[in-house]
Design a protein around this motif. Structure first.
Motif, PDB file in Angstrom:
ATOM      1  N   VAL A  93       0.871  -1.185   0.000  1.00  0.00           N
ATOM      2  CA  VAL A  93       0.000   0.000   0.000  1.00  0.00           C
ATOM      3  C   VAL A  93       0.908   1.236   0.000  1.00  0.00           C
ATOM      4  N   ALA A  94       0.748   2.075  -1.003  1.00  0.00           N
ATOM      5  CA  ALA A  94       1.607   3.251  -1.158  1.00  0.00           C
ATOM      6  C   ALA A  94       1.535   4.151   0.068  1.00  0.00           C
ATOM      7  N   GLU A 103      -0.195  -0.883  10.236  1.00  0.00           N
ATOM      8  CA  GLU A 103      -1.646  -1.036  10.293  1.00  0.00           C
ATOM      9  C   GLU A 103      -2.325   0.215   9.759  1.00  0.00           C
ATOM     10  N   ILE A 104      -3.516   0.036   9.185  1.00  0.00           N
ATOM     11  CA  ILE A 104      -4.269   1.201   8.753  1.00  0.00           C
ATOM     12  C   ILE A 104      -4.498   2.092   9.973  1.00  0.00           C
ATOM     13  N   ASP A 105      -4.321   3.368   9.777  1.00  0.00           N
ATOM     14  CA  ASP A 105      -4.410   4.324  10.864  1.00  0.00           C
ATOM     15  C   ASP A 105      -5.872   4.537  11.251  1.00  0.00           C
ATOM     16  N   CYS A 106      -6.224   4.141  12.447  1.00  0.00           N
ATOM     17  CA  CYS A 106      -7.613   4.341  12.881  1.00  0.00           C
ATOM     18  C   CYS A 106      -7.758   5.585  13.748  1.00  0.00           C
ATOM     19  N   LYS A 107      -6.732   6.442  13.802  1.00  0.00           N
ATOM     20  CA  LYS A 107      -6.865   7.680  14.576  1.00  0.00           C
ATOM     21  C   LYS A 107      -7.965   8.594  14.031  1.00  0.00           C
ATOM     22  N   PRO A 108      -8.183   8.678  12.700  1.00  0.00           N
ATOM     23  CA  PRO A 108      -9.340   9.461  12.251  1.00  0.00           C
ATOM     24  C   PRO A 108     -10.669   8.903  12.781  1.00  0.00           C
ATOM     25  N   LEU A 109     -10.769   7.597  12.870  1.00  0.00           N
ATOM     26  CA  LEU A 109     -11.965   6.971  13.444  1.00  0.00           C
ATOM     27  C   LEU A 109     -12.071   7.306  14.927  1.00  0.00           C
ATOM     28  N   LEU A 110     -10.977   7.155  15.665  1.00  0.00           N
ATOM     29  CA  LEU A 110     -10.972   7.471  17.091  1.00  0.00           C
ATOM     30  C   LEU A 110     -11.384   8.919  17.337  1.00  0.00           C
ATOM     31  N   THR A 111     -10.842   9.830  16.539  1.00  0.00           N
ATOM     32  CA  THR A 111     -11.160  11.255  16.695  1.00  0.00           C
ATOM     33  C   THR A 111     -12.650  11.507  16.503  1.00  0.00           C
ATOM     34  N   ARG A 112     -13.217  10.920  15.449  1.00  0.00           N
ATOM     35  CA  ARG A 112     -14.651  11.123  15.191  1.00  0.00           C
ATOM     36  C   ARG A 112     -15.512  10.502  16.287  1.00  0.00           C
ATOM     37  N   ALA A 139      -7.816  -2.522   1.697  1.00  0.00           N
ATOM     38  CA  ALA A 139      -8.414  -3.467   0.750  1.00  0.00           C
ATOM     39  C   ALA A 139      -7.370  -4.460   0.239  1.00  0.00           C
ATOM     40  N   ALA A 140      -6.129  -4.023   0.103  1.00  0.00           N
ATOM     41  CA  ALA A 140      -5.049  -4.872  -0.413  1.00  0.00           C
ATOM     42  C   ALA A 140      -4.719  -6.039   0.508  1.00  0.00           C
ATOM     43  N   GLN A 141      -5.253  -6.042   1.720  1.00  0.00           N
ATOM     44  CA  GLN A 141      -4.950  -7.110   2.669  1.00  0.00           C
ATOM     45  C   GLN A 141      -5.869  -8.318   2.526  1.00  0.00           C
ATOM     46  N   GLU A 142      -6.756  -8.289   1.545  1.00  0.00           N
ATOM     47  CA  GLU A 142      -7.638  -9.440   1.336  1.00  0.00           C
ATOM     48  C   GLU A 142      -6.838 -10.606   0.769  1.00  0.00           C
ATOM     49  N   LEU A 143      -7.009 -11.767   1.375  1.00  0.00           N
ATOM     50  CA  LEU A 143      -6.365 -12.995   0.928  1.00  0.00           C
ATOM     51  C   LEU A 143      -7.443 -13.912   0.352  1.00  0.00           C
ATOM     52  N   GLU A 144      -7.028 -14.855  -0.466  1.00  0.00           N
ATOM     53  CA  GLU A 144      -7.997 -15.739  -1.116  1.00  0.00           C
ATOM     54  C   GLU A 144      -8.757 -16.588  -0.103  1.00  0.00           C
ATOM     55  N   PHE A 145      -8.024 -17.194   0.837  1.00  0.00           N
ATOM     56  CA  PHE A 145      -8.666 -18.060   1.825  1.00  0.00           C
ATOM     57  C   PHE A 145      -7.791 -18.146   3.066  1.00  0.00           C
ATOM     58  N   ILE A 146      -8.407 -18.016   4.236  1.00  0.00           N
ATOM     59  CA  ILE A 146      -7.708 -18.163   5.507  1.00  0.00           C
ATOM     60  C   ILE A 146      -8.364 -19.307   6.261  1.00  0.00           C
ATOM     61  N   PRO A 147      -7.610 -20.360   6.599  1.00  0.00           N
ATOM     62  CA  PRO A 147      -8.208 -21.468   7.362  1.00  0.00           C
ATOM     63  C   PRO A 147      -8.628 -20.979   8.747  1.00  0.00           C
ATOM     64  N   ARG A 148      -9.692 -21.566   9.241  1.00  0.00           N
ATOM     65  CA  ARG A 148     -10.280 -21.118  10.503  1.00  0.00           C
ATOM     66  C   ARG A 148     -10.315 -22.279  11.494  1.00  0.00           C
ATOM     67  N   GLU A 149      -9.888 -22.011  12.737  1.00  0.00           N
ATOM     68  CA  GLU A 149     -10.005 -22.988  13.811  1.00  0.00           C
ATOM     69  C   GLU A 149     -11.316 -22.738  14.556  1.00  0.00           C
ATOM     70  N   VAL A 163     -14.219  -3.112   7.248  1.00  0.00           N
ATOM     71  CA  VAL A 163     -14.156  -1.732   6.769  1.00  0.00           C
ATOM     72  C   VAL A 163     -12.768  -1.492   6.200  1.00  0.00           C
ATOM     73  N   CYS A 164     -12.745  -0.961   4.981  1.00  0.00           N
ATOM     74  CA  CYS A 164     -11.484  -0.565   4.357  1.00  0.00           C
ATOM     75  C   CYS A 164     -11.745   0.695   3.541  1.00  0.00           C
ATOM     76  N   GLU A 165     -10.732   1.187   2.881  1.00  0.00           N
ATOM     77  CA  GLU A 165     -10.870   2.446   2.158  1.00  0.00           C
ATOM     78  C   GLU A 165     -11.821   2.361   0.976  1.00  0.00           C
ATOM     79  N   SER A 166     -12.049   1.151   0.471  1.00  0.00           N
ATOM     80  CA  SER A 166     -12.940   1.011  -0.695  1.00  0.00           C
ATOM     81  C   SER A 166     -14.393   0.763  -0.303  1.00  0.00           C
ATOM     82  N   GLY A 167     -14.676   0.623   0.997  1.00  0.00           N
ATOM     83  CA  GLY A 167     -16.065   0.428   1.403  1.00  0.00           C
ATOM     84  C   GLY A 167     -16.204  -0.456   2.617  1.00  0.00           C
ATOM     85  N   LEU A 168     -17.419  -0.934   2.800  1.00  0.00           N
ATOM     86  CA  LEU A 168     -17.782  -1.764   3.935  1.00  0.00           C
ATOM     87  C   LEU A 168     -18.403  -3.044   3.425  1.00  0.00           C
TER      88      LEU A 168
END
Length: 195
Positions: free
Chosen positions: A26-27, A63-72, A165-175, A185-190
């Motif tokens: 992510v740039a 990590e994506i900066d959630c300080k704008p979320l915290l501030t709001r 959004a770039a952090q989406e992986l094809e499949f993550i195994p779940r225990e 929630v990411c920059e491209s939507g919800l």
């Protein structure tokens, strides 16, 4: 989908490496805008009652900066708590961040309310992610802090993953203990998961 693969830990470790590479792509120049857009998407798509306590986090590493979320959240008067690591095998302490109260270094490069801040159980938990998949499976750093914390809670909060959004992986195994996200929630939507 619950995974029974004997090589589960190895597969997860490889996925963590892949997720770190994806997040690193992510740039830098796009990250501040992504943080602002994500906060807008959160407020547009996550219904909050005035007394709902929202657990967020102070971002570390890339990590994506959630300080704008915290501030709001704080500016709107929404109750907010932040996690604190108190022991390697313990659940996180979720401390209420009261208006006007300073934050203090709490290890791992994070900030948190003082030790005297009230401990609370949130209604909404915003979780930083290494990765996520189309089923709402989340991938963290592998220490299990959020798993232990959620398992120890008396209520079942809304789980909101927060990532690029770039952090989406094809499949993550779940225990069995891996609780899926309700919302991503990411920059491209919800995106909503499950029923």
């Amino acid at each position: 989908m619950i995974d029974t693969d004997p090589y589960f830990a190895e597969r997860k470790a490889l996925l963590r490496q892949e997720a770190l590479v994806q997040r690193d792509k992510v740039a830098r120049s796009a990250r501040a805008d992504a943080a602002q857009q994500s906060a807008r998407h959160f407020f547009d798509g996550v219904a909050l009652e005035p007394d709902d306590i929202v657990a967020a986090y102070w971002p570390i590493r890339d990590e994506i900066d959630c300080k704008p979320l915290l501030t709001r959240l704080m500016d709107s008067g929404q109750p907010v708590c932040l996690p604190v690591v108190v022991g390697e095998d313990d659940p996180l302490e979720l401390r209420l961040w009261e208006p006007g109260q300073p934050l203090y270094p709490s290890g791992f490069g994070t900030l948190a309310p003082a030790e005297t801040a009230p401990l609370v159980e949130p209604d909404v938990v915003v979780i930083p992610l290494l990765g996520f998949d189309r089923l709402g499976t989340r991938l963290g750093y592998g220490k299990g802090y959020y798993d232990r914390t959620l398992a120890a809670m008396r209520k079942s909060p809304l789980l909101v993953g927060y990532a690029y959004a770039a952090q989406e992986l094809e499949f993550i195994p779940r225990e069995e203990h891996d609780l899926p996200l309700n919302i991503l929630v990411c920059e491209s939507g919800l995106r909503r998961f499950g029923a």
